[in-house]
Design a protein around this motif. Structure first.
Motif, short mmCIF file in Angstrom:
data_model
loop_
_atom_site.label_atom_id
_atom_site.label_comp_id
_atom_site.label_asym_id
_atom_site.label_seq_id
_atom_site.Cartn_x
_atom_site.Cartn_y
_atom_site.Cartn_z
N THR A 233 0.83 -1.19 0.00
CA THR A 233 0.00 0.00 0.00
C THR A 233 0.87 1.25 0.00
O THR A 233 2.03 1.20 0.41
CB THR A 233 -0.91 0.02 1.24
OG1 THR A 233 -1.74 1.18 1.20
CG2 THR A 233 -0.10 0.04 2.53
N TRP A 234 0.31 2.35 -0.50
CA TRP A 234 0.99 3.63 -0.48
C TRP A 234 0.41 4.55 0.59
O TRP A 234 0.92 5.65 0.80
CB TRP A 234 0.89 4.32 -1.84
CG TRP A 234 1.74 3.65 -2.88
CD1 TRP A 234 1.33 2.80 -3.84
CD2 TRP A 234 3.15 3.82 -3.05
NE1 TRP A 234 2.39 2.39 -4.61
CE2 TRP A 234 3.54 3.01 -4.15
CE3 TRP A 234 4.14 4.55 -2.39
CZ2 TRP A 234 4.84 2.91 -4.60
CZ3 TRP A 234 5.46 4.46 -2.84
CH2 TRP A 234 5.80 3.65 -3.92
N THR A 235 -0.63 4.10 1.28
CA THR A 235 -1.24 4.90 2.34
C THR A 235 -1.63 4.01 3.51
O THR A 235 -1.87 2.81 3.34
CB THR A 235 -2.51 5.63 1.84
OG1 THR A 235 -3.49 4.65 1.44
CG2 THR A 235 -2.19 6.56 0.68
N PHE A 236 -1.70 4.60 4.67
CA PHE A 236 -2.21 3.92 5.85
C PHE A 236 -3.50 4.62 6.29
O PHE A 236 -3.57 5.86 6.26
CB PHE A 236 -1.20 3.98 7.01
CG PHE A 236 0.03 3.17 6.79
CD1 PHE A 236 -0.05 1.80 6.64
CD2 PHE A 236 1.28 3.77 6.76
CE1 PHE A 236 1.09 1.03 6.45
CE2 PHE A 236 2.44 3.02 6.57
CZ PHE A 236 2.33 1.64 6.41
N PRO A 237 -4.50 3.86 6.69
CA PRO A 237 -5.74 4.49 7.16
C PRO A 237 -5.56 5.09 8.55
O PRO A 237 -5.12 4.40 9.48
CB PRO A 237 -6.74 3.34 7.17
CG PRO A 237 -5.89 2.11 7.37
CD PRO A 237 -4.60 2.39 6.68
N ALA A 238 -5.87 6.36 8.70
CA ALA A 238 -5.78 7.01 10.01
C ALA A 238 -7.06 6.76 10.78
O ALA A 238 -8.16 7.01 10.29
CB ALA A 238 -5.54 8.50 9.84
N THR A 239 -6.91 6.26 12.01
CA THR A 239 -8.04 6.08 12.91
C THR A 239 -7.68 6.69 14.26
O THR A 239 -6.50 6.93 14.55
CB THR A 239 -8.36 4.59 13.11
OG1 THR A 239 -7.26 3.96 13.79
CG2 THR A 239 -8.60 3.90 11.77
N ALA A 240 -8.68 6.94 15.07
CA ALA A 240 -8.41 7.47 16.40
C ALA A 240 -7.55 6.50 17.20
O ALA A 240 -6.62 6.89 17.91
CB ALA A 240 -9.73 7.75 17.13
N ALA A 241 -7.86 5.20 17.08
CA ALA A 241 -7.08 4.19 17.80
C ALA A 241 -5.65 4.16 17.30
O ALA A 241 -4.70 4.13 18.10
CB ALA A 241 -7.74 2.82 17.63
N GLY A 242 -5.48 4.14 15.99
CA GLY A 242 -4.14 4.04 15.43
C GLY A 242 -3.29 5.25 15.70
O GLY A 242 -2.11 5.14 16.09
N PRO B 272 -12.06 4.37 18.87
CA PRO B 272 -12.75 4.08 17.59
C PRO B 272 -11.77 3.76 16.47
O PRO B 272 -10.68 4.32 16.39
CB PRO B 272 -13.51 5.38 17.31
CG PRO B 272 -13.68 6.03 18.64
CD PRO B 272 -12.46 5.67 19.43
N ARG B 273 -12.21 2.88 15.59
CA ARG B 273 -11.39 2.44 14.47
C ARG B 273 -11.93 2.93 13.12
O ARG B 273 -11.51 2.43 12.07
CB ARG B 273 -11.28 0.92 14.46
CG ARG B 273 -10.60 0.34 15.69
CD ARG B 273 -10.62 -1.18 15.68
NE ARG B 273 -9.91 -1.72 16.83
CZ ARG B 273 -8.60 -1.93 16.87
NH1 ARG B 273 -7.85 -1.62 15.83
NH2 ARG B 273 -8.03 -2.44 17.95
N GLU B 274 -12.85 3.88 13.15
CA GLU B 274 -13.38 4.40 11.89
C GLU B 274 -12.29 5.14 11.11
O GLU B 274 -11.48 5.85 11.68
CB GLU B 274 -14.55 5.36 12.14
CG GLU B 274 -15.82 4.68 12.59
CD GLU B 274 -15.81 4.38 14.09
OE1 GLU B 274 -14.83 4.82 14.76
OE2 GLU B 274 -16.74 3.72 14.59
N HIS B 275 -12.32 4.93 9.80
CA HIS B 275 -11.32 5.54 8.92
C HIS B 275 -11.56 7.05 8.86
O HIS B 275 -12.63 7.50 8.44
CB HIS B 275 -11.42 4.92 7.53
CG HIS B 275 -10.36 5.40 6.60
ND1 HIS B 275 -10.35 5.10 5.26
CD2 HIS B 275 -9.28 6.18 6.81
CE1 HIS B 275 -9.31 5.68 4.68
NE2 HIS B 275 -8.64 6.34 5.60
N LEU B 276 -10.56 7.85 9.25
CA LEU B 276 -10.69 9.29 9.25
C LEU B 276 -10.15 9.91 7.96
O LEU B 276 -10.82 10.71 7.32
CB LEU B 276 -9.96 9.89 10.45
CG LEU B 276 -10.42 9.40 11.83
CD1 LEU B 276 -9.55 9.98 12.94
CD2 LEU B 276 -11.88 9.75 12.06
N PHE B 277 -8.94 9.54 7.59
CA PHE B 277 -8.31 10.04 6.37
C PHE B 277 -7.09 9.17 6.08
O PHE B 277 -6.56 8.50 6.97
CB PHE B 277 -7.89 11.52 6.53
CG PHE B 277 -7.04 11.79 7.73
CD1 PHE B 277 -5.66 11.62 7.70
CD2 PHE B 277 -7.63 12.22 8.92
CE1 PHE B 277 -4.89 11.86 8.82
CE2 PHE B 277 -6.86 12.47 10.04
CZ PHE B 277 -5.48 12.29 9.99
#
Length: 333
Positions: free
Chosen positions: A105-114, A166-171
């Protein structure tokens, strides 16, 4: 000639740093050696001998106000803090492309948890590698236990963030952006240090005689690793010397006094993290991480990472662990 001199210069600069002689203070010392070697045709090894022995002699000739007060590792508290920032940045620079390649992948999903967990994990790595050592080098060994006590709190906070937020995808976070930022930060740290505008920094003078002797005792134990009993004995001797004048100013700066009286002390008591058991524990942890990565990457089908990264790391860790168990570790200088 140039190659020969540079071969001597680098270990000489490192050894001067270990003696508290900073980069800019060392420059004229090194240039004097260079000029002598160019004038006589001698190599620096012939003219000045072993770089470490030269550094000890050269440092002893420097005024106390230009020397940094370093611990037995040649480090100041600030060195520990900045050094660990460098290590964390380097880990980011290496780990982000690796995991991006594994995930393709070229991107990682940003989440509040991550995001929160990653920040807390980075803070934990920084804290574990720098803060207790910096506190001890500052001459405050009584605070080291509190610095270590904060570490489990940080670990628990990071684990809680990763598992409960939360693990929802932010950006999306571009891999390239993270690598560029980490590389810029590393580059900034690797720049030539700024020339100091004044004398080397010192701990502010203690307000009272009791504070002066308390600082002396802390410096002897924390910065120079003297056993508490021996530090207390030297502190009592300083008190006896003071009895004649009644002023701690007659003993000089507490940092310089501590540095002077500890130089001839043969016996030292290393903090736990420099001992052989601590080395074995850290190697076991690293070996466990490498083995787990090897097994996990095999199961995920990432064969190249398992055999090119995890397996060599595990074998290297096993070899170093074997040497540590055999007692091959050299004592600290």
């Amino acid at each position: 000639m140039t190659t020969t001199f540079e071969t001597w210069e680098l270990p000489a600069r490192i050894a001067l740093g270990d003696q508290g002689i900073g980069y800019h203070t060392a420059n004229p010392i090194i240039e004097d050696v260079r000029a002598h070697c160019e004038r006589t045709g001698q190599s620096p090894f012939e003219a000045y001998g072993d770089p470490r022995e030269f550094a000890v002699r050269a440092a002893a000739e420097q005024p106390a106000e230009v020397r940094e007060m370093v611990d037995r590792e040649g480090m100041t508290p600030g060195d520990y803090l900045s050094g660990q920032i460098f290590v964390v940045n380097l880990l980011v620079l290496l780990a982000v492309p690796l995991f991006a390649a594994i995930d393709r992948t070229w991107t990682f999903p940003a989440t509040a948890a991550g995001l929160t967990g990653t920040v807390l994990l980075a803070l934990t790595l920084f804290w574990a590698g720098a803060v207790p050592r910096a506190v001890r080098a500052s001459g405050r060994p009584h605070l080291v236990k509190y610095a270590w006590a904060a570490l489990p709190v940080l670990v628990l906070a990071a684990a809680t963030a990763f598992t409960t937020l939360p693990r929802e995808h932010l950006f999306p976070i571009p891999v390239v952006a993270v690598v560029v930022v980490a590389a810029i930060l590393l580059g900034l740290q690797m720049r030539e240090p700024k020339k100091p505008t004044g004398p080397a920094s010192r701990i502010p003078a203690p307000a009272t005689a009791d504070d002066w002797f308390e600082r002396l005792n802390g410096l002897l134990i924390g910065r120079y690793d003297l056993a508490p009993d021996r530090a207390a004995e030297l502190t009592r001797t300083a008190r006896a010397q003071l009895a004649g004048s009644g002023r701690t100013a007659d003993l000089g700066s507490v940092e310089e006094y501590a540095h002077r009286i500890q130089e001839g002390e043969p016996a030292r008591k290393d903090p736990f993290w420099r001992t052989r058991p601590a080395q074995i524990i850290s190697l076991l942890v690293g070996l466990g991480i490498a083995v787990r990565a090897f097994i996990g990457w095999q199961q995920d089908g990432v064969w190249w990472a398992a055999y090119l990264i995890a397996l060599p790391a595990a074998l290297g860790g096993a070899w170093f662990l074997l040497q540590a168990l055999r007692g091959k570790r050299q004592p600290p200088s």
